[in-house]
Design an enzyme around this catalytic site. Sequence first.
Site, PDB file in Angstrom:
ATOM      1  N   PRO A   1       0.841  -1.210   0.000  1.00  0.00           N
ATOM      2  CA  PRO A   1       0.000   0.000   0.000  1.00  0.00           C
ATOM      3  C   PRO A   1       0.869   1.250   0.000  1.00  0.00           C
ATOM      4  O   PRO A   1       1.807   1.362   0.785  1.00  0.00           O
ATOM      5  CB  PRO A   1      -0.774  -0.110   1.321  1.00  0.00           C
ATOM      6  CG  PRO A   1       0.049  -1.006   2.191  1.00  0.00           C
ATOM      7  CD  PRO A   1       0.774  -1.945   1.261  1.00  0.00           C
TER       8      PRO A   1
ATOM      9  N   GLY B   1       0.474   5.602  -0.372  1.00  0.00           N
ATOM     10  CA  GLY B   1      -0.385   6.765  -0.501  1.00  0.00           C
ATOM     11  C   GLY B   1      -0.007   7.567  -1.732  1.00  0.00           C
ATOM     12  O   GLY B   1       1.151   7.569  -2.167  1.00  0.00           O
TER      13      GLY B   1
ATOM     14  N   HIS C   1       8.431  -0.231   6.896  1.00  0.00           N
ATOM     15  CA  HIS C   1       7.807   0.832   6.113  1.00  0.00           C
ATOM     16  C   HIS C   1       8.806   1.348   5.070  1.00  0.00           C
ATOM     17  O   HIS C   1       8.882   2.546   4.778  1.00  0.00           O
ATOM     18  CB  HIS C   1       7.369   1.970   7.039  1.00  0.00           C
ATOM     19  CG  HIS C   1       6.128   2.682   6.614  1.00  0.00           C
ATOM     20  ND1 HIS C   1       4.905   2.428   7.180  1.00  0.00           N
ATOM     21  CD2 HIS C   1       5.898   3.655   5.680  1.00  0.00           C
ATOM     22  CE1 HIS C   1       3.988   3.216   6.628  1.00  0.00           C
ATOM     23  NE2 HIS C   1       4.564   3.961   5.717  1.00  0.00           N
TER      24      HIS C   1
ATOM     25  N   SER D   1       9.994  -4.226   2.374  1.00  0.00           N
ATOM     26  CA  SER D   1      11.050  -3.244   2.683  1.00  0.00           C
ATOM     27  C   SER D   1      12.346  -3.615   1.981  1.00  0.00           C
ATOM     28  O   SER D   1      12.983  -4.616   2.300  1.00  0.00           O
ATOM     29  CB  SER D   1      11.328  -3.107   4.186  1.00  0.00           C
ATOM     30  OG  SER D   1      10.195  -2.531   4.831  1.00  0.00           O
TER      31      SER D   1
ATOM     32  N   ARG E   1       8.279   1.127  -3.537  1.00  0.00           N
ATOM     33  CA  ARG E   1       8.791   2.202  -4.407  1.00  0.00           C
ATOM     34  C   ARG E   1       9.070   1.799  -5.843  1.00  0.00           C
ATOM     35  O   ARG E   1       8.816   2.566  -6.770  1.00  0.00           O
ATOM     36  CB  ARG E   1      10.135   2.686  -3.859  1.00  0.00           C
ATOM     37  CG  ARG E   1      10.116   3.372  -2.533  1.00  0.00           C
ATOM     38  CD  ARG E   1      11.582   3.489  -2.123  1.00  0.00           C
ATOM     39  NE  ARG E   1      11.774   4.296  -0.942  1.00  0.00           N
ATOM     40  CZ  ARG E   1      11.697   3.801   0.305  1.00  0.00           C
ATOM     41  NH1 ARG E   1      11.381   2.538   0.504  1.00  0.00           N
ATOM     42  NH2 ARG E   1      11.944   4.612   1.329  1.00  0.00           N
TER      43      ARG E   1
HETATM   44  C1  FNR Z   1       4.569   3.894   1.599  1.00  0.00           C
HETATM   45  N1  FNR Z   1       4.192   2.939   2.532  1.00  0.00           N
HETATM   46  C2  FNR Z   1       2.901   2.974   3.043  1.00  0.00           C
HETATM   47  N2  FNR Z   1       2.486   2.010   3.894  1.00  0.00           N
HETATM   48  C3  FNR Z   1       1.227   1.993   4.379  1.00  0.00           C
HETATM   49  O1  FNR Z   1       0.873   1.089   5.125  1.00  0.00           O
HETATM   50  N3  FNR Z   1       0.352   2.996   4.015  1.00  0.00           N
HETATM   51  C4  FNR Z   1       0.700   4.015   3.185  1.00  0.00           C
HETATM   52  O2  FNR Z   1      -0.102   4.895   2.880  1.00  0.00           O
HETATM   53  C5  FNR Z   1       2.030   4.032   2.697  1.00  0.00           C
HETATM   54  N4  FNR Z   1       2.447   5.032   1.868  1.00  0.00           N
HETATM   55  C6  FNR Z   1       3.692   4.959   1.271  1.00  0.00           C
HETATM   56  C7  FNR Z   1       4.057   5.908   0.341  1.00  0.00           C
HETATM   57  C8  FNR Z   1       5.285   5.808  -0.308  1.00  0.00           C
HETATM   58  C9  FNR Z   1       5.666   6.826  -1.342  1.00  0.00           C
HETATM   59  C10 FNR Z   1       6.164   4.738   0.011  1.00  0.00           C
HETATM   60  C11 FNR Z   1       7.492   4.597  -0.672  1.00  0.00           C
HETATM   61  C12 FNR Z   1       5.808   3.818   0.964  1.00  0.00           C
HETATM   62  C13 FNR Z   1       5.095   1.822   2.876  1.00  0.00           C
HETATM   63  C14 FNR Z   1       4.920   0.658   1.910  1.00  0.00           C
HETATM   64  O3  FNR Z   1       3.685   0.016   2.102  1.00  0.00           O
HETATM   65  C15 FNR Z   1       6.013  -0.409   2.106  1.00  0.00           C
HETATM   66  O4  FNR Z   1       6.080  -0.759   3.466  1.00  0.00           O
HETATM   67  C16 FNR Z   1       7.396   0.086   1.650  1.00  0.00           C
HETATM   68  O5  FNR Z   1       7.289   0.895   0.514  1.00  0.00           O
HETATM   69  C17 FNR Z   1       8.265  -1.118   1.325  1.00  0.00           C
HETATM   70  O6  FNR Z   1       9.565  -0.740   1.064  1.00  0.00           O
HETATM   71  P1  FNR Z   1      10.138  -0.538  -0.437  1.00  0.00           P
HETATM   72  O7  FNR Z   1       9.734  -1.747  -1.246  1.00  0.00           O
HETATM   73  O8  FNR Z   1       9.535   0.726  -0.953  1.00  0.00           O
HETATM   74  O9  FNR Z   1      11.599  -0.428  -0.193  1.00  0.00           O
END
Ligand code: FNR
Length: 370
Positions: free
Chosen positions: A80, A82, A269, A301, A324
């Site tokens: 997920p 945002g 996260h 992550s 990402r």
């Molecule tokens: C997130 N992540 C995140 N998690 C969540 O539970 N709710 C959210 O709204 C968001 N929003 C969000 C925005 C952006 C721009 C990023 C990069 C991340 C965290 C996401 O779910 C996840 O845990 C991480 O992105 C995993 O790490 P990698 O794969 O980005 O390294």
Amino acid sequence: MSVDAIHSAEDARLIAKRRLPWMVFDYIDGSAGRETGAVRNRAALDSITLQPRILRDVSSRNLSVPLFGTHAARPFGIAPMGMCNLSAPGADLMLARLAAQYKVPHGVSTVSSTPLEQIIEVANGHAWFQLYFSGDGDGTFKLVERAKAAGYTTLVLTVDVPEVGRRPRELRHGFKMPFSIGPRQFFDFALHPRWSLTQLAAGKPRMANFEMDGYNFDRIESRAKATWGTLARLRDMWPGKLVVKGVLDVEDASELKKAGVDGIQVSSHGARQLESAPTPIEMLVKIRAEVGSDFPLFFDSGIRSGEDVLRALHQGADFVFLGRILQFAIAAGGEPGLHRLWTILSDEMSIAMAQTGQTMLGKKPVHSFG
Ligand code: FNR
């Protein structure tokens, strides 16, 4: 640019870096504090070796895995996130179509830029709703009812954001939701005209789940009032699967299992919260040992390749989520870019399976850190 220029997640990231305004790139790419958490997790992932095995017929390989009573065509899904439409207009729905095609979960953020009802429809049901507890919880519980009415059967409660982490790269650019555009942002957008013009044509990205009466959400409002009691209330009101995301502690994992959750997502996260947290990939091994081999355990992550996915599965994950890199693929090449990266990740995994003598995915012996 043709998406043929993308050969790895890092290629997608570098193209995205050129195309996105600095403010948007750094919002997506940035991590907490001095970003040492991200570096430590990368080093821990890199230290995991996969053992090559030879002369087993590995000509036919299956990348599907069981997941909550269904079969996902890949062992990885969409974390997920945002405001995905910042990477490109329509990004949420590109991800939803991908989820439908591969029957993998699309994590739909509380702060998604497309209404949660529309996403699950386009994802053909392959969507999990991610919930943030916020303020006094009023809006939160209303959102749960709304997700239920929309047909969601899996709820993901994210618990690692009692307060939003400080990410200096995003703060320096004045990133805010909803957007405010001062001279600095104007200059940034002017230097990235392709992004700015497409966003202008599509209309400003918005926090789409909060445009109805009674649903207020402030991205930086404290979420610190959530307790184990909040979880119990959620468990009572949610008949479907309940996953708790953002767990890095063995004792917490054990308590969550006792509290009746259906799965745990080990995650930092994406290193966006506590800079000095232990590395999620190392905690995954410990948490797996605590909860036993049959308890659904998910991981995210720092996953940057198909081999990383295989590493996480070998450390005890049943399923892995990507963050990402999916947004970078979209920023780099739109929907074709996303599919290109997805195919690359699938190929990387499949090749690594062949090289390690595996034709199927399932429970594997845990490999130790080198
Ligand atoms: C997130 N992540 C995140 N998690 C969540 O539970 N709710 C959210 O709204 C968001 N929003 C969000 C925005 C952006 C721009 C990023 C990069 C991340 C965290 C996401 O779910 C996840 O845990 C991480 O992105 C995993 O790490 P990698 O794969 O980005 O390294």
